[in-house]
Design a protein around this motif. Structure first.
Motif, PDB file in Angstrom:
ATOM      1  N   LYS A   1     -16.693 -14.980  -3.104  1.00  0.00           N
ATOM      2  CA  LYS A   1     -15.819 -13.882  -2.671  1.00  0.00           C
ATOM      3  C   LYS A   1     -15.457 -13.982  -1.191  1.00  0.00           C
ATOM      4  O   LYS A   1     -14.523 -13.339  -0.731  1.00  0.00           O
ATOM      5  N   ASP A   2     -16.261 -14.761  -0.448  1.00  0.00           N
ATOM      6  CA  ASP A   2     -16.111 -14.763   1.009  1.00  0.00           C
ATOM      7  C   ASP A   2     -15.359 -15.968   1.555  1.00  0.00           C
ATOM      8  O   ASP A   2     -15.170 -16.069   2.768  1.00  0.00           O
ATOM      9  N   VAL A   3     -15.006 -16.901   0.684  1.00  0.00           N
ATOM     10  CA  VAL A   3     -14.441 -18.150   1.220  1.00  0.00           C
ATOM     11  C   VAL A   3     -13.113 -18.462   0.544  1.00  0.00           C
ATOM     12  O   VAL A   3     -12.843 -18.014  -0.562  1.00  0.00           O
TER      13      VAL A   3
ATOM     14  N   GLN B   1     -11.013 -33.379   5.009  1.00  0.00           N
ATOM     15  CA  GLN B   1     -11.380 -32.521   3.884  1.00  0.00           C
ATOM     16  C   GLN B   1     -11.848 -31.144   4.360  1.00  0.00           C
ATOM     17  O   GLN B   1     -11.463 -30.116   3.803  1.00  0.00           O
ATOM     18  N   VAL B   2     -12.689 -31.134   5.404  1.00  0.00           N
ATOM     19  CA  VAL B   2     -13.202 -29.859   5.917  1.00  0.00           C
ATOM     20  C   VAL B   2     -12.048 -29.000   6.416  1.00  0.00           C
ATOM     21  O   VAL B   2     -11.983 -27.794   6.143  1.00  0.00           O
ATOM     22  N   ALA B   3     -11.105 -29.618   7.124  1.00  0.00           N
ATOM     23  CA  ALA B   3      -9.962 -28.857   7.643  1.00  0.00           C
ATOM     24  C   ALA B   3      -9.186 -28.227   6.496  1.00  0.00           C
ATOM     25  O   ALA B   3      -8.783 -27.069   6.543  1.00  0.00           O
ATOM     26  N   MET B   4      -9.006 -29.025   5.427  1.00  0.00           N
ATOM     27  CA  MET B   4      -8.247 -28.515   4.280  1.00  0.00           C
ATOM     28  C   MET B   4      -9.009 -27.378   3.591  1.00  0.00           C
ATOM     29  O   MET B   4      -8.439 -26.333   3.279  1.00  0.00           O
ATOM     30  N   ILE B   5     -10.315 -27.562   3.408  1.00  0.00           N
ATOM     31  CA  ILE B   5     -11.094 -26.586   2.641  1.00  0.00           C
ATOM     32  C   ILE B   5     -11.268 -25.288   3.430  1.00  0.00           C
ATOM     33  O   ILE B   5     -11.183 -24.190   2.885  1.00  0.00           O
ATOM     34  N   LEU B   6     -11.515 -25.426   4.739  1.00  0.00           N
ATOM     35  CA  LEU B   6     -11.724 -24.220   5.553  1.00  0.00           C
ATOM     36  C   LEU B   6     -10.401 -23.690   6.101  1.00  0.00           C
ATOM     37  O   LEU B   6     -10.368 -22.683   6.797  1.00  0.00           O
ATOM     38  N   GLN B   7      -9.325 -24.369   5.805  1.00  0.00           N
ATOM     39  CA  GLN B   7      -7.984 -23.950   6.201  1.00  0.00           C
ATOM     40  C   GLN B   7      -7.865 -23.764   7.708  1.00  0.00           C
ATOM     41  O   GLN B   7      -7.441 -22.722   8.209  1.00  0.00           O
ATOM     42  N   ILE B   8      -8.289 -24.795   8.410  1.00  0.00           N
ATOM     43  CA  ILE B   8      -8.086 -24.837   9.862  1.00  0.00           C
ATOM     44  C   ILE B   8      -7.435 -26.182  10.185  1.00  0.00           C
ATOM     45  O   ILE B   8      -7.557 -27.120   9.400  1.00  0.00           O
ATOM     46  N   PRO B   9      -6.736 -26.271  11.308  1.00  0.00           N
ATOM     47  CA  PRO B   9      -6.065 -27.546  11.609  1.00  0.00           C
ATOM     48  C   PRO B   9      -7.080 -28.668  11.829  1.00  0.00           C
ATOM     49  O   PRO B   9      -8.184 -28.424  12.332  1.00  0.00           O
ATOM     50  N   VAL B  10      -6.677 -29.864  11.473  1.00  0.00           N
ATOM     51  CA  VAL B  10      -7.527 -31.031  11.713  1.00  0.00           C
ATOM     52  C   VAL B  10      -7.942 -31.101  13.181  1.00  0.00           C
ATOM     53  O   VAL B  10      -9.075 -31.454  13.515  1.00  0.00           O
TER      54      VAL B  10
ATOM     55  N   ALA C   1     -18.577 -23.606   7.174  1.00  0.00           N
ATOM     56  CA  ALA C   1     -18.231 -22.225   6.815  1.00  0.00           C
ATOM     57  C   ALA C   1     -19.278 -21.262   7.366  1.00  0.00           C
ATOM     58  O   ALA C   1     -18.948 -20.178   7.868  1.00  0.00           O
ATOM     59  N   LEU C   2     -20.548 -21.661   7.298  1.00  0.00           N
ATOM     60  CA  LEU C   2     -21.608 -20.781   7.816  1.00  0.00           C
ATOM     61  C   LEU C   2     -21.544 -20.676   9.338  1.00  0.00           C
ATOM     62  O   LEU C   2     -21.780 -19.614   9.913  1.00  0.00           O
ATOM     63  N   ALA C   3     -21.193 -21.786  10.003  1.00  0.00           N
ATOM     64  CA  ALA C   3     -21.069 -21.742  11.467  1.00  0.00           C
ATOM     65  C   ALA C   3     -19.909 -20.838  11.871  1.00  0.00           C
ATOM     66  O   ALA C   3     -20.003 -20.065  12.823  1.00  0.00           O
ATOM     67  N   LEU C   4     -18.818 -20.929  11.125  1.00  0.00           N
ATOM     68  CA  LEU C   4     -17.674 -20.061  11.431  1.00  0.00           C
ATOM     69  C   LEU C   4     -18.039 -18.597  11.187  1.00  0.00           C
ATOM     70  O   LEU C   4     -17.639 -17.712  11.933  1.00  0.00           O
TER      71      LEU C   4
END
Ligand SMILES: Cc1cc2nc3c(=O)[nH]c(=O)nc-3n(C[C@H](O)[C@H](O)[C@H](O)COP(=O)(O)OP(=O)(O)OC[C@H]3O[C@@H](n4cnc5c(N)ncnc54)[C@H](O)[C@@H]3O)c2cc1C
Lengths: 289, 772
Positions: free
Chosen positions: B72-74, B232-241, B269-272
């Protein structure tokens, strides 16, 4: 692992160790080498009582009999020249086969027995040697046969007491006495899938006067194969008797299936290892099968 | 090949060796950041279930807990965890967190807390109500109609046939196998099965993520693919590369398991969420079932031969499972065909494969990448055919195997999840590998003298295998070099040394090209802020592809150095040579300038930074070749197989560092031996792991290793830097078939299932010799 452990005690006397053990109740645990306790990491444990400073690390000989302190390590047994002379070195062989160098430097003989794993490698040779264990309680000491010590997997007759010493009465000796230890593991440093020890004495005609056969990892406790022993005792040792005894030992076993092997395989390996142990004994005792 | 080379071909010490053996803080987990939290993942207890209700209230309320994340959170972004070049050929069927779990160990929720104990307690406080779904555990049931659909979510993509749990399907044919079988005198067909092996890296997966002073997300992680992980992380967390910085420190072994974006997303995600540094490290138990493993396969291999021994047609039909997610599903399985069948020059070849989902731990990349399975089938079948024809297995192979000048057309059909490129054999040491390995094991002597004491029977067997060197037309790398005042060079590469020695080899290539000693090259690798792009450490690509980039960059820099020297020495460039840390003239008047003098001159007189970079890729993937000979002893009463001697001869092209190359062979065969005889992750009837610890899952330790003989048969590969191909994967393929063939030689039984357990050997023996 031990996040919930609140106290680690290192007493210097047996009395103090027992006091701490009782004070800790159900949640106190003895730790010797820790190679079972630490691996299992029982979350119930709140206090650990280290018994390695109680003066229980020794190997003594008087006449033909031996006394080994409970905290004597597998490495000390493995490297004991004196013990190599005991019973063809089967106890040394068993200790040598336990885990890795690092493990043997920590693991103790007392821990191996008190842990009460049916696969404990030193149990079978000690059963063959009619070993006894000396148990110290708060008020008294008692000595009991190792065969009566194991109750079921992980359970011994110890109660809230300390295993202090392993006694080995003078075993039969002479040129016609022989011993063997056999271990089958998946790798070189593995817990036994099956282990077996045997000792026997024959007379000049090759008739077996005395015989002991013990097995590990094939029953809830390390097992004396008494029916197989009885079959051999008083009869002339030959190939067919060895086969019969091995088959009998396999019948006495009640193995289980686990990650290491199936029950059927274990039972079959009982037969093979007992056959090999008896055949090796026979050869060493100068009998041709 | 290394006669006149000062650095390449020399047994130089690993450039990172000292810091590793002296325990310097070099690995991911060797740093501790102020305020760092510990992350834990709540694993699914069910093989297949929907989360009906999840309540994190109590967990969040626990003092010391800083974040609890559920689906629900991501953001919900379908992706693959496979660390592959974009666009990844693996299905996008995975989510950061989902409302459905698909294997025991799948992510349910994630927690970040002050300590591990608090994090673990918080996991226990998460209330989850599951709707348990029927689980598909058996590979052969996965495609049946009426079984549960594992990926019924509508938004996943690139799944071949979700209704039948088929992640991927491959069918390729050259020639016409049916015609080929008709033209054959004899046809052989057998079924083989292989087990679920785990990588068992010394260092489990671990990632530490934090926000730097600029609020960029930094992830220090145990990865083989820093650049793919960043994308991949940028895409999954929806932040720019550009807001992600991935650092790959020293790695304690990957073996393919870290060609995977496995913890970076959730740690990030946890750090963010917490604005605190967060570390997640798999326990050994978690590593076994929550990380990746080798695809189990059921293989049907069919071959048609002429009486004269010519292999006319070969056909391999595979059913494989990728577990719950399709990471590397079609690409691993593609290799099972494309890298295996072409070893023999059959006119007709056909490869068909279904890769199915099951509710089991996820398979992925693993050293050998589909080849160990395929070669186990092919090499044991070929042994059987040779036996049937009354031919020596070595000679039979020699007659049929691929050779210099051949073009492998199957590769053209089977690329990385798409059409590939034809493979030209420009270097081939196979014949010499066979000769030398056979001699080392005393093949002729031992083939005619099987036996031993009553219950101990000895035999020898062999297998031939190959691999690739990088993915043709896909893998690429870049390198950058700059010169320092003291005549040293900084080398920056995106390549990911995972312990296999890439940094050393790449530095050797640079040093050789520039004519300097190895200590004059300081390498930085695998940092997405500092080093240029590289696909990462996989597909046996680093030496040939990243090394190719280094070679090109170094040649450019060498040209700048020579230009500078030409001015300083007043000599034409074509009369200059680099070597011994200097530039010297090759004409009579021997003049020289040291690299250090040259650098000072360039920097402070000419005001020029000598530097350059280059990118590199190949349109072909030259195969390294390997033959494995095993001598075994079979205990006919216990079924135990002891390997007495394992001989591996490999053609890696040029061995840039022979000592390291041998080390790679020895490491590969240790895993190959485990695969052959003992390694298998077992599941119970509910899909739960049964042996997720080293007490229960055994690997070959030092004490178990047989005598090893390792032979490098060097060739000169035109496409590789200084003639190099690759070495780290190919030797893992041979032990299983070589051992199976040696068992046959010893006791006359064929084992077609891996691992070859004592119980199976005993059962087969009984069937053959009921009197035993
Ligand atoms: C990797 C590995 C490999 C192994 N390989 C083998 C093997 O090949 N063969 C084999 O037999 N075992 C093996 N073991 C098991 C273990 O090492 C042995 O059982 C060892 O002898 C235990 O001794 P310890 O001193 O470490 O016992 P600990 O772990 O300290 O104690 C074990 C148990 O006994 C109790 N205890 C210990 N000493 C006493 C005492 N004097 N009085 C009363 N209770 C006591 C403890 O409370 C605990 O319950 C292996 C273990 C590991 C981790």
């Amino acid at each position: 692992m031990f996040d919930l452990v609140e106290a680690f005690h290192r007493p210097s006397s047996i009395r103090e160790a027992l006091r701490l053990l009782h004070a800790g109740g159900r949640r106190a645990r003895i730790v010797a080498g820790g190679t079972d306790v630490v691996v299992r990491a029982d979350p119930e444990i709140r206090s650990l009582v280290d018994i390695t400073r109680l003066g229980l690390t020794y190997i003594k000989r008087s006449g033909g009999a031996w006394a080994i302190g409970a905290t004597t390590t597998m490495a000390q047994i493995e490297h004991s020249a004196a013990l190599r002379a005991l019973a063809g070195g089967i106890l040394v062989e068993a200790a040598k086969g336990c885990g890795s160098v690092q493990l043997r430097n920590m693991a103790t003989l007392g821990g191996n027995l008190a842990n009460a794993s049916p696969a404990a490698d030193t149990a079978a040779p000690l059963l063959v040697l009619d070993a006894q264990v000396v148990v110290a309680g708060e008020r008294s000491r008692r000595t009991l046969a190792l065969a009566d010590f194991f109750l079921k997997p992980g359970e011994t007759a110890l109660g809230k007491a300390l295993l202090v010493e392993i006694l080995i009465p003078a075993p039969p000796r002479g040129a016609r006495t022989a011993w063997s230890f056999q271990k089958l593991g998946r790798t070189e440093s593995d817990i036994s899938v099956v282990n077996a020890a045997a000792g026997l004495q024959v007379d000049g005609k090759g008739v077996c006067k005395w015989c002991r056969i013990a097995l590990g990892a094939v029953a809830p406790v390390p097992l004396r194969a008494r029916a197989a022993e009885a079959l051999v005792t008083g009869r002339k040792l030959d190939g067919s008797l060895v086969e019969q005894a091995a088959a009998e030992a396999a019948r006495e076993a009640s193995p289980i299936t686990d990650i290491r092997a199936t029950a059927e395989y274990r039972r079959e390996m009982c037969r093979v290892l007992v056959k090999r142990a008896l055949a090796e004994c026979a050869a060493r005792a100068g009998c041709s099968l | 090949m290394s006669g006149d080379r000062a650095v390449v071909g020399q047994n130089l010490r690993k450039v990172d060796g000292v810091k590793l053996v002296t325990g310097r803080p070099a690995f991911t987990d060797d740093i501790h950041l102020p305020g760092m939290l510990i992350g834990k993942i709540l694993p699914s207890p069910h093989a297949h279930a929907r989360i009906k209700r999840i309540d994190t209230g109590k967990a969040r309320a626990l003092p010391g807990v800083h974040a609890v994340l559920t689906y629900k959170d991501v953001p919900r972004v379908p992706h693959t965890t496979a660390g592959q070049a974009w666009p990844e050929p693996s299905p996008y069927d995975t989510y950061l967190l989902d409302n459905k779990v698909r294997f025991v160990g799948d992510r349910v929720a994630a927690v970040a807390a002050e300590t591990r104990a608090i994090a673990e307690k918080a996991l226990r406080l998460i209330e989850v109500e599951y709707e348990v779904l029927p689980a598909v555990l058996e590979i052969e049931q996965a495609m049946a109609s009426g079984v549960a659909v594992i990926h019924d979510e509508p938004d996943s993509t690139k799944i071949f046939d979700r209704e039948h749990n088929i992640a991927g399907y491959i069918l390729r044919e050259i020639g016409n196998v049916e015609e080929g079988f008709r033209a054959s005198d004899l046809i052989f067909e057998r079924e083989f099965r292989t087990g679920r092996q785990q990588h068992c890296p010394l260092e489990p997966h671990v990632a530490i993520a934090w926000l730097d002073a600029d609020q960029r997300l930094v992830i220090r992680t145990s990865t083989q693919v820093p650049y793919h992980a960043r994308r991949q992380v940028a895409m999954i967390l929806q932040i720019p590369v550009s807001r992600v910085h991935v650092i790959k420190p020293r790695i304690g072994g990957g073996f393919g398991g870290k060609q995977e974006m496995l913890l970076e997303d959730i740690t990030g995600a946890l750090a963010l969420a917490t604005k605190r540094p967060v570390k997640i490290e798999f326990t050994r138990e978690e590593e076994f079932y929550m990380a990746r493993s080798r695809h189990p396969q059921i293989l049907r291999m069919k071959m048609g031969v002429k009486r004269d021994g010519t292999i006319v047609a070969s056909q391999l039909t595979v059913l494989a499972t990728t577990g719950a997610y399709g990471s590397h599903s079609t690409t691993v399985q593609g290799n099972t065909g494309s890298k295996v069948l072409p070893l023999y020059r059959a006119e007709h070849m056909r490869f068909e494969c279904h890769v199915v989902y099951t509710n089991t731990p996820v398979a992925g990349a693993f050293r050998g990448y589909g080849c160990p399975q395929g070669f186990f089938a092919q090499e044991t079948l070929v042994d059987e055919i040779a036996e049937e024809l009354g031919r020596d297995p070595v000679e039979f192979r020699r007659q049929n195997m691929i050779r210099l000048g051949d073009i492998d057309k199957l590769s053209a059909q089977l690329g990385e999840g798409k059409e590939g490129l034809p493979r030209h054999i420009r270097s081939c040491g196979l014949p010499e590998c066979l000769d030398r390995a056979a001699a080392a094991v005393d093949w002729d002597g031992k083939r005619n003298a099987a036996g031993g004491p009553a219950h101990l029977k000895r035999g020898v067997g062999m297998a031939a295998t190959m691999q690739g060197s990088g993915i043709a037309g896909v893998d690429w790398a870049s390198a950058f070099l700059k010169m320092n005042e003291d005549g040293s060079f900084f080398l920056q590469v995106g390549a990911a040394d995972v312990g296999a020695g890439a940094d050393t080899v790449l530095a050797q290539i640079a040093a050789e090209t520039l004519g300097v000693s190895l200590d004059k090259v300081v390498i930085t690798s695998g940092d997405t802020d500092i080093t240029p792009f590289d696909v990462g450490a996989y597909a046996s690509s680093t030496t040939i592809i990243s090394g190719g980039a280094v070679r090109k960059a170094a040649e450019k820099v060498r040209a700048h150095v020579l230009d500078m020297a030409a001015k300083m020495l007043d000599a034409p460039v074509d009369k200059l040579e680099c070597g011994d840390n200097q530039v010297y003239t090759i004409c009579e008047c021997r003049k020289a300038v040291s690299m250090a003098e040259l650098a000072m001159h360039a920097m402070y007189k000419e005001k020029t930074q000598i530097m350059d970079g280059a990118s590199h890729f190949n349109t072909d993937s030259p195969p390294p070749f390997c033959v494995t000979f095993a001598e075994v002893e079979v205990d006919t009463e216990t079924g135990k197989v002891r390997v007495l001697h394992l001989v591996t001869a490999v053609d890696p092209g040029t061995a840039i560092n022979p000592m390291q190359a041998e080390g790679q062979v020895e490491g590969a065969v240790a895993q190959g031996l485990g695969y052959a005889l003992i390694e298998e992750l077992l599941l119970d009837g509910q899909g739960r792991p049964r042996n997720a610890s080293f007490l229960d899952y055994k690997i070959f330790s030092a004490k178990d290793m047989p005598r090893l003989t390792t032979i490098l048969v060097e060739t000169d590969e035109p496409l590789g830097p200084f003639g190099a191909k690759s070495i780290s994967e190919v030797p893992i393929n041979g032990p299983a078939p070589a051992i199976a063939n040696a068992i046959y030689h010893a006791v006359g039984i064929r084992l077609r299932k891996l691992p070859i357990r004592p119980e199976d050997v005993l059962r087969e023996l009984r069937e053959k010799l009921p009197t035993l």
